[in-house]
Design a protein around this motif. Structure first.
Motif, PDB file in Angstrom:
ATOM      1  N   SER A 183       0.869  -1.187   0.000  1.00  0.00           N
ATOM      2  CA  SER A 183       0.000   0.000   0.000  1.00  0.00           C
ATOM      3  C   SER A 183       0.894   1.221   0.000  1.00  0.00           C
ATOM      4  CB  SER A 183      -0.922   0.023   1.225  1.00  0.00           C
ATOM      5  OG  SER A 183      -1.788  -1.101   1.230  1.00  0.00           O
ATOM      6  N   PHE A 184       0.379   2.306  -0.590  1.00  0.00           N
ATOM      7  CA  PHE A 184       1.146   3.551  -0.607  1.00  0.00           C
ATOM      8  C   PHE A 184       0.183   4.732  -0.613  1.00  0.00           C
ATOM      9  CE2 PHE A 184       3.118   7.189  -2.623  1.00  0.00           C
ATOM     10  CZ  PHE A 184       4.297   7.292  -1.908  1.00  0.00           C
ATOM     11  N   ILE A 214      -2.318   3.153  -3.845  1.00  0.00           N
ATOM     12  CA  ILE A 214      -2.258   1.707  -4.074  1.00  0.00           C
ATOM     13  C   ILE A 214      -2.537   1.036  -2.741  1.00  0.00           C
ATOM     14  CG2 ILE A 214      -0.737  -0.216  -4.633  1.00  0.00           C
ATOM     15  CD1 ILE A 214       0.644   1.556  -6.640  1.00  0.00           C
ATOM     16  N   GLU A 215      -3.407   0.021  -2.739  1.00  0.00           N
ATOM     17  CA  GLU A 215      -3.821  -0.585  -1.469  1.00  0.00           C
ATOM     18  C   GLU A 215      -3.787  -2.098  -1.551  1.00  0.00           C
ATOM     19  OE1 GLU A 215      -7.335   0.049   1.875  1.00  0.00           O
ATOM     20  OE2 GLU A 215      -7.591   0.794  -0.165  1.00  0.00           O
ATOM     21  N   ILE A 227      -4.697   7.028 -11.189  1.00  0.00           N
ATOM     22  CA  ILE A 227      -5.099   5.836 -10.445  1.00  0.00           C
ATOM     23  C   ILE A 227      -3.938   5.194  -9.701  1.00  0.00           C
ATOM     24  CG2 ILE A 227      -4.716   4.018 -12.148  1.00  0.00           C
ATOM     25  CD1 ILE A 227      -7.902   4.621 -10.041  1.00  0.00           C
ATOM     26  N   GLY A 228      -2.675   5.561 -10.039  1.00  0.00           N
ATOM     27  CA  GLY A 228      -1.527   5.005  -9.325  1.00  0.00           C
ATOM     28  C   GLY A 228      -0.534   4.278 -10.198  1.00  0.00           C
ATOM     29  N   LYS A 229      -0.630   4.427 -11.522  1.00  0.00           N
ATOM     30  CA  LYS A 229       0.271   3.699 -12.420  1.00  0.00           C
ATOM     31  C   LYS A 229       1.718   4.170 -12.252  1.00  0.00           C
ATOM     32  CE  LYS A 229      -1.914   4.874 -16.222  1.00  0.00           C
ATOM     33  NZ  LYS A 229      -2.916   5.777 -15.638  1.00  0.00           N
ATOM     34  N   ASP A 262      -7.891  -0.096 -10.836  1.00  0.00           N
ATOM     35  CA  ASP A 262      -9.160   0.638 -10.853  1.00  0.00           C
ATOM     36  C   ASP A 262      -9.438   1.367  -9.545  1.00  0.00           C
ATOM     37  OD1 ASP A 262      -9.775  -1.383  -9.133  1.00  0.00           O
ATOM     38  OD2 ASP A 262     -11.357  -2.279 -10.344  1.00  0.00           O
ATOM     39  N   GLY A 263      -8.418   1.461  -8.673  1.00  0.00           N
ATOM     40  CA  GLY A 263      -8.588   2.239  -7.449  1.00  0.00           C
ATOM     41  C   GLY A 263      -9.032   1.435  -6.257  1.00  0.00           C
ATOM     42  N   THR A 264      -9.723   0.315  -6.471  1.00  0.00           N
ATOM     43  CA  THR A 264     -10.156  -0.521  -5.354  1.00  0.00           C
ATOM     44  C   THR A 264      -9.494  -1.890  -5.389  1.00  0.00           C
ATOM     45  OG1 THR A 264     -12.066  -1.265  -6.640  1.00  0.00           O
ATOM     46  CG2 THR A 264     -12.382   0.633  -5.183  1.00  0.00           C
TER      47      THR A 264
END
Length: 618
Positions: A344-345, A355-356, A376-378, A536-538
């Motif tokens: 996670s970050f 990121i989770e 989204i965290g890429k 996708d965020g989740t």
């Protein structure tokens, strides 16, 4: 008290580290300083002997001593002339090390979500203060030590009793000055911190001025900034008040020995001192000790104080100098290229994770594309794999080791960096031993040969500002292709290239031995990849391009958006079904690119489509 000790400790450590880092330069500086101090050692003795010689009618002996004094002055001038190049060899590497520390510390804090606007003041104004004052400090301390030592040696040669009268007040004055210096360091530190605070407040004010005026916050901002400026002025006045205390220490160490010599003159003459001895002793005090003391007290009380406090501030807010990196450990047997375990970050405490709880295994030799909406965290995932940021939870491993080893991976970000130098130097930056044939072959693979020809060959000097963003990205891609690192991470590194150029580059990387991770800008990057990771965020879904639309609504939606922008918008998803022999996904990419090509006309789009068809046919 702790601030006083810190200032003195930092100052001692700075000088000690500089001496250890440049031993040859320090040895040369000491040797020429000894030559420079020859006139000081000879001056008082020559004056005393000349006075006694003239007093007793020995004119020839007086002339000899005057000639000795002239020769000593010439030797001192020669030593002074040769001294400063040696000092520069100590000062300039020290400044360069400070710049690296400040830049590294600012980058690390910014990567952790805490932009360091105060680093600008440290990198420019404060580092230059340290450089100049450190050089001045070396001159001052070196001059004091050698001049005082020469004067005391001269006093001993005149008469040992004279030295006994001079040394105690000299030591007492220096101890008093040391105490004053420590107290003044506390006020000087407040001055430096206030300077950084004003710089940060001014930056924030400039960025939010329109909002502040719109909300009617001018008075509050004026009061807040005015208080900071007034605190800075008060700190400056406090520093100035310590100048009077420095004068007291100078009087004790510089003028009290003179008074003691005059008061003890009868006693000295009863013990055999001649008028020349007394005059020579006074000469050593007035023209040897006092100038050296005055320079030390005023220099250390001014520039030395700023050096101690500013340097301490820079070091406490900057990253330490990186230790020598040991040889890279071998990859752990059987370990995948990249592995994320419950990672996670989040950018800052209390922030929502980007990121989770991500688990991911990328085997050696894999070709992975990472897709997802913007933000989204890429890029964060790329930074985690590269070791530029640390996870707030979980573990990242690269070939079985913690990330960050530059011998294991190479990251090409969105903004490509090209430095001034030849094209070959830029391309072979990660592989300096690459043969010219290797460089040219890599350029052909990536699609850079035409650019190299336009620039004038691989030996052409590059001016980064004259290159387009697409040109710079081609250079950076070829640089990564030549790199020996087994893992390549492309973070939208070809988004300024058209679809055919991007396809050619990615296909070249796919043929390159090693592992490829592509942060996708176009959906065709996912179509070319062996596997696709959808963020996708989740949650994250991993699979093949042909399989993911059935299980990932987001991926299906992404493909649909690209197809909707393709000519006609009716091509089926997948790699077949295009009547012209071009993948529908690639046609969608080209349709988006064509929006950027309107100014060039429809001929450019047809040319790209033709090139792509010919490439697929071969």
């Amino acid at each position: 008290m702790r601030s006083r000790r810190d200032a003195a400790r930092v100052l001692r450590q700075t000088v000690g580290d500089a001496v250890k880092a440049q031993p040859r330069a320090v040895a040369r500086a000491a040797a020429w300083s000894a030559v420079e101090a020859v006139p000081t050692a000879v001056f008082g003795r020559a004056v005393g002997e000349t006075v006694d010689a003239f007093r007793t009618g020995r004119t020839a002996q007086a002339a000899i001593w005057l000639a000795v004094l002239s020769l000593a002055a010439a030797a001192g001038a020669f030593g002074s002339r040769r001294l400063y190049p040696a000092l520069a060899e100590i000062v300039e590497p020290f400044r360069d090390d400070l710049v690296r520390r400040v830049a590294d510390g600012a980058l690390r804090r910014s990567l952790n979500g805490r932009p360091d606007t105060g680093a600008v003041a440290r990198l420019t104004h404060q580092v230059e203060i340290v450089r100049d004052t450190f050089g001045g400090l070396l001159v001052i301390v070196r001059g004091f030590l050698f001049a005082t030592g020469a004067a005391l040696i001269g006093l001993v040669t005149l008469m040992p009793e004279v030295a006994l009268l001079v040394v105690p007040p000299l030591v007492l004055g220096l101890v008093l000055f040391g105490a004053v210096f420590g107290a003044a360091a506390v006020r000087q530190r407040a001055l430096v911190v206030g300077e950084e605070e004003i710089a940060e407040r001014t930056t924030a004010l400039a960025e939010g001025l329109r909002d502040a005026v719109a909300c009617g916050g001018e008075d509050a901002i004026r009061a807040e900034l005015g208080a900071a400026v007034e605190a800075q002025a008060a700190a400056g006045r406090a520093v100035a008040r310590f100048a009077a205390l420095r004068a007291v220490s100078l009087a004790v160490s510089g003028w009290l020995p003179l008074l003691l010599l005059l008061a003890a003159a009868p006693w000295l003459m009863r013990r055999g001192a001649t008028p020349g001895v007394l005059i020579g002793a006074l000469t050593y005090v007035l023209h040897g000790l006092q100038p050296a003391l005055r320079t030390l007290v005023h220099g250390m009380g001014g520039s030395g104080l700023r050096l101690a406090v500013t340097l301490a501030r820079i070091l406490e807010t900057s990253a330490p100098a990186p230790p020598a990196r040991p040889d890279a450990a071998s990859p752990v047997a059987g370990a995948p290229a990249v592995e994320l375990r419950g990672v996670s970050f989040a950018y800052g405490e209390g922030a929502r994770p980007v990121i989770e709880d991500l688990d991911l295994v990328i085997p050696s030799g894999d070709h992975l594309a990472v897709v997802g909406p913007s933000g989204i965290g890429k890029s964060t995932l790329a930074a985690l794999v590269a070791g530029l940021v640390s996870p707030t939870a979980g573990e990242v491993l690269v070939e079985g080791h913690p990330p960050g080893d530059p011998d294991r991976r190479v990251l090409i970000p969105q903004e490509a960096y090209v430095f001034s130098g030849t094209l070959r130097d830029n391309l072979a930056y990660y592989a300096p031993d690459a043969a010219p044939e290797q460089v040219e072959r890599a350029a052909d693979e990536i699609g850079l040969a035409r650019l190299a020809e336009r620039l004038g060959g691989y030996g052409a000097q590059l001016v980064p500002a004259d290159l387009s963003e697409a040109d710079r990205q081609l250079v950076a891609l070829c640089r990564a292709f030549l790199a020996p690192q087994p893992i390549v991470i492309l973070d939208e590194a070809a988004y300024r290239l058209d679809a055919s150029a991007e396809a050619r580059a990615e296909e070249a990387f796919a043929r390159r031995p090693g592992t490829l991770i592509v942060i996708a800008h176009r959906i065709s990057s996912a179509a070319r990849a062996r596997r696709v990771l959808v963020l996708d965020g989740t949650r994250a879904q991993l699979g093949r391009h042909a399989e993911l639309p059935a299980v990932s609504p987001l991926y299906r939606d992404l493909i649909g958006r690209w197809e909707a922008r393709s000519p006609g918008g009716s091509e089926p998803a997948g790699l077949l079904g295009d009547p012209d022999g071009v993948d529908p996904v690639l046609r969608a990419d080209l349709a988006v690119d064509s929006g950027q090509m309107v100014a060039d006309g429809a001929d450019r789009q047809d040319e790209v489509l033709g090139d792509l068809r010919r490439g697929r046919a071969t």
